[in-house]
Motif scaffolding. Structure first.
Motif, PDB file in Angstrom:
ATOM      1  N   THR A   1       0.810  -1.217   0.000  1.00  0.00           N
ATOM      2  CA  THR A   1       0.000   0.000   0.000  1.00  0.00           C
ATOM      3  C   THR A   1       0.843   1.265   0.000  1.00  0.00           C
ATOM      4  OG1 THR A   1      -1.775  -1.129   1.163  1.00  0.00           O
ATOM      5  CG2 THR A   1      -1.803   1.248   1.248  1.00  0.00           C
TER       6      THR A   1
ATOM      7  N   LYS B   1       0.968   3.956  -3.112  1.00  0.00           N
ATOM      8  CA  LYS B   1       0.472   5.321  -2.953  1.00  0.00           C
ATOM      9  C   LYS B   1       1.558   6.339  -3.294  1.00  0.00           C
ATOM     10  CE  LYS B   1      -3.237   4.360   0.269  1.00  0.00           C
ATOM     11  NZ  LYS B   1      -3.781   4.546   1.612  1.00  0.00           N
TER      12      LYS B   1
ATOM     13  N   ALA C   1       1.591   6.708  -6.967  1.00  0.00           N
ATOM     14  CA  ALA C   1       0.437   7.509  -7.396  1.00  0.00           C
ATOM     15  C   ALA C   1       0.688   8.991  -7.173  1.00  0.00           C
ATOM     16  CB  ALA C   1      -0.816   7.065  -6.649  1.00  0.00           C
ATOM     17  N   ILE C   2       1.247   9.336  -6.011  1.00  0.00           N
ATOM     18  CA  ILE C   2       1.538  10.739  -5.705  1.00  0.00           C
ATOM     19  C   ILE C   2       2.542  11.293  -6.709  1.00  0.00           C
ATOM     20  CG2 ILE C   2       2.652  12.264  -4.020  1.00  0.00           C
ATOM     21  CD1 ILE C   2       1.392  10.412  -1.843  1.00  0.00           C
TER      22      ILE C   2
ATOM     23  N   ILE D   1      -4.475  15.266  -3.344  1.00  0.00           N
ATOM     24  CA  ILE D   1      -4.819  13.884  -3.683  1.00  0.00           C
ATOM     25  C   ILE D   1      -5.569  13.295  -2.498  1.00  0.00           C
ATOM     26  CG2 ILE D   1      -3.915  11.583  -4.196  1.00  0.00           C
ATOM     27  CD1 ILE D   1      -1.416  12.986  -5.295  1.00  0.00           C
ATOM     28  N   SER D   2      -6.590  12.535  -2.759  1.00  0.00           N
ATOM     29  CA  SER D   2      -7.325  11.860  -1.696  1.00  0.00           C
ATOM     30  C   SER D   2      -7.371  10.375  -2.021  1.00  0.00           C
ATOM     31  CB  SER D   2      -8.746  12.423  -1.595  1.00  0.00           C
ATOM     32  OG  SER D   2      -9.433  11.798  -0.549  1.00  0.00           O
ATOM     33  N   PHE D   3      -6.992   9.571  -1.046  1.00  0.00           N
ATOM     34  CA  PHE D   3      -7.036   8.118  -1.232  1.00  0.00           C
ATOM     35  C   PHE D   3      -8.264   7.546  -0.546  1.00  0.00           C
ATOM     36  CE2 PHE D   3      -2.472   8.997  -1.603  1.00  0.00           C
ATOM     37  CZ  PHE D   3      -2.198   8.354  -2.793  1.00  0.00           C
ATOM     38  N   HIS D   4      -8.866   6.579  -1.196  1.00  0.00           N
ATOM     39  CA  HIS D   4     -10.032   5.894  -0.646  1.00  0.00           C
ATOM     40  C   HIS D   4      -9.787   4.399  -0.794  1.00  0.00           C
ATOM     41  CE1 HIS D   4     -12.352   9.665  -0.545  1.00  0.00           C
ATOM     42  NE2 HIS D   4     -11.618   9.947  -1.615  1.00  0.00           N
ATOM     43  N   ASP D   5      -9.383   3.771   0.282  1.00  0.00           N
ATOM     44  CA  ASP D   5      -9.123   2.336   0.244  1.00  0.00           C
ATOM     45  C   ASP D   5     -10.435   1.557   0.248  1.00  0.00           C
ATOM     46  OD1 ASP D   5      -6.426   2.860   0.279  1.00  0.00           O
ATOM     47  OD2 ASP D   5      -6.244   2.623   2.447  1.00  0.00           O
TER      48      ASP D   5
END
Length: 63
Positions: free
Chosen positions: A12, A16, A19-20, A28-32
């Motif tokens: 993870t 991430k 991605a960043i 940026i907002s992460f939604h697992d």
């Protein structure tokens, strides 16, 4: 929104970070998949990001 498919599982945290690095955005907002975010999560986050003089804790090592 974008989909980034990695050649192998990096875990993870590393995924991430990739991605960043590729996002090229200011926020940026992460939604697992196992998250149950508050209904207004993005609104609340954007309000905080709009605050002037906001700084991360020195322990976070943010540049």
């Amino acid at each position: 929104m974008a989909l980034i498919r990695l050649a192998r599982n990096l875990g993870t945290g590393r995924a991430k970070n990739v991605a960043i690095a590729l996002a090229g955005r200011r926020a940026i907002s992460f939604h697992d998949s196992d998250d149950r975010p508050h209904t207004d999560k993005l609104l609340r986050q954007s309000r905080v990001l709009a605050l002037r003089g906001l700084r991360g804790d020195a322990g976070l090592n943010w540049g």
